[in-house]
Design a protein around this motif. Structure first.
Motif, PDB file in Angstrom:
ATOM      1  N   ASN A  28       0.844  -1.183  -0.018  1.00 25.09           N
ATOM      2  CA  ASN A  28       0.094  -0.177  -0.071  1.00 25.09           C
ATOM      3  C   ASN A  28       0.724   1.308   0.068  1.00 25.09           C
ATOM      4  O   ASN A  28       0.331   2.372  -0.183  1.00 25.09           O
ATOM      5  N   ASP A  90      -4.132   1.568  -9.514  1.00 24.06           N
ATOM      6  CA  ASP A  90      -5.430   1.631  -8.770  1.00 24.06           C
ATOM      7  C   ASP A  90      -6.243   0.455  -9.060  1.00 24.06           C
ATOM      8  O   ASP A  90      -7.041  -0.077  -8.298  1.00 24.06           O
ATOM      9  N   THR A 108      -6.680   3.054  -0.200  1.00 24.10           N
ATOM     10  CA  THR A 108      -5.908   4.170  -0.544  1.00 24.10           C
ATOM     11  C   THR A 108      -4.597   3.497  -0.613  1.00 24.10           C
ATOM     12  O   THR A 108      -3.912   3.203   0.397  1.00 24.10           O
ATOM     13  N   LEU A 109      -3.679   4.145  -1.504  1.00 24.72           N
ATOM     14  CA  LEU A 109      -2.275   3.860  -1.853  1.00 24.72           C
ATOM     15  C   LEU A 109      -1.719   5.142  -1.462  1.00 24.72           C
ATOM     16  O   LEU A 109      -2.164   6.290  -1.397  1.00 24.72           O
ATOM     17  N   ASN A 110      -0.484   5.067  -0.774  1.00 25.59           N
ATOM     18  CA  ASN A 110       0.326   6.108  -0.419  1.00 25.59           C
ATOM     19  C   ASN A 110       1.736   6.027  -1.196  1.00 25.59           C
ATOM     20  O   ASN A 110       2.244   5.172  -1.251  1.00 25.59           O
ATOM     21  N   ALA A 246      -4.008  10.948  -8.238  1.00 22.45           N
ATOM     22  CA  ALA A 246      -4.077  10.753  -6.962  1.00 22.45           C
ATOM     23  C   ALA A 246      -5.243  11.295  -6.293  1.00 22.45           C
ATOM     24  O   ALA A 246      -6.144  10.519  -5.807  1.00 22.45           O
ATOM     25  N   HIS A 251      -6.118   8.495  -3.807  1.00 24.89           N
ATOM     26  CA  HIS A 251      -4.832   8.163  -3.062  1.00 24.89           C
ATOM     27  C   HIS A 251      -4.115   9.174  -2.507  1.00 24.89           C
ATOM     28  O   HIS A 251      -4.525  10.449  -2.880  1.00 24.89           O
TER      29      HIS A 251
END
Length: 289
Positions: A28, A90, A108-110, A246, A251
């Motif tokens: 993630n 995504d 949610t990705l960082n 994002a 994200h």
């Protein structure tokens, strides 16, 4: 309705088309680098490597650093490549690749970019770090999406007026980075500012070899722009695309820049590899704090 095969292309093994990845291959928390050879410069600091693959310029390695699972991906150069990488990442976490349906519960990705950049300001010297609080898209890629809800028209319009921006070019788009990642990655050793993202390295960034520019004074206008304390500090080729996608996809993203050139002073780092290594080490440690 499921997403058509022509829109979300999968390889025979079920991985996404360009990145050659499956959902279990990524963490993630993700680091973007432009250069495929820079992936190993990041992951050599890892405690362990669990997966690595490469297709075209897109090299991906996932492992752990000080106990934190991280993925490092080389995006290649430019906003068009970011469009590919971001949408496929995504898809890996937010689309069921078997049913081709978006998931009800989204992940949610960082995403943190570690890249090189050229400063437009005389006071931001070579061999320094810069965090992009905002990005201004000068290349137009984001206009293919419904961007209005996440852009900053007041800053955009002030920029257009200040630079006498040509109506034949794509209207500039201003995006914000993630405050969560900004707070995590900030320190007294890091400059902050708005990064301009160009669609090319030569003419789009004001460089002249044999071709004249549409506006030879544009860089000078850009580096003099200041809107309520927000100034354009540097030029590169990916950040606005990262911030725009994002924000649209939900994200977090932040761009960390190793300043290897200063366009205002006409200087270039004597050892760009050293400052990039220092930024890698700084960013990794900040991400695991």
């Amino acid at each position: 309705m499921s997403i058509k095969q022509s829109e979300l292309i999968l390889n025979p093994d079920g991985s996404v088309y360009h990145l050659n990845l499956k959902p279990e291959h990524i963490a993630n928390d993700i680091i973007f680098v432009g250069d495929q050879y820079r992936v190993d410069k990041v992951t050599k600091h890892f405690d362990a490597i669990e997966f690595t693959t490469q297709k075209r310029e897109f090299k991906t390695t996932t492992g752990t650093y000080k106990g934190k699972r991280l993925t490092v991906i080389s995006t290649g150069i430019g906003p068009d490549n970011i469009d590919i990488v971001f949408n496929e990442l995504d898809a890996l976490v937010n689309i069921d690749l078997e049913t081709r349906q978006p998931k009800e519960k989204l992940t949610t990705l960082n995403i943190t970019r570690i890249g090189t950049s050229g400063s437009l300001q005389s006071d931001i010297l070579v061999d320094s770090f810069l965090l992009s609080t905002h990005a201004i898209d000068l290349n137009g890629m984001l206009h293919f999406y419904q961007i209005d809800a996440v852009s900053h028209p007041e800053i955009e319009n002030a920029f257009v007026k200040h630079t006498n921006w040509s109506s034949k070019k794509a209207h500039p788009i201003v995006l914000s980075g993630s405050k969560t990642l900004e707070n995590k990655l900030s320190s007294e050793n890091v400059y902050k500012g708005m990064t301009a993202t160009a669609g090319g390295f030569y003419g789009p960034q004001g460089r002249v070899l044999r071709l004249p520019l549409q506006d030879a004074e544009l860089n000078h206008k850009i580096d003099n722009f200041n809107h309520n304390g927000i100034r354009v500090t540097n030029l590169e080729m990916e950040t606005s695309a990262i911030y725009g996608l994002a924000n649209l996809l939900g994200h977090n993203s932040c761009s960390m820049n190793a300043i290897i050139a200063n366009r205002a002073n006409g200087t270039f780092s004597k050892d760009p590899g050293k400052i990039v290594t220092q930024l890698i080490e700084y960013t990794l440690d900040k991400l695991v704090e």
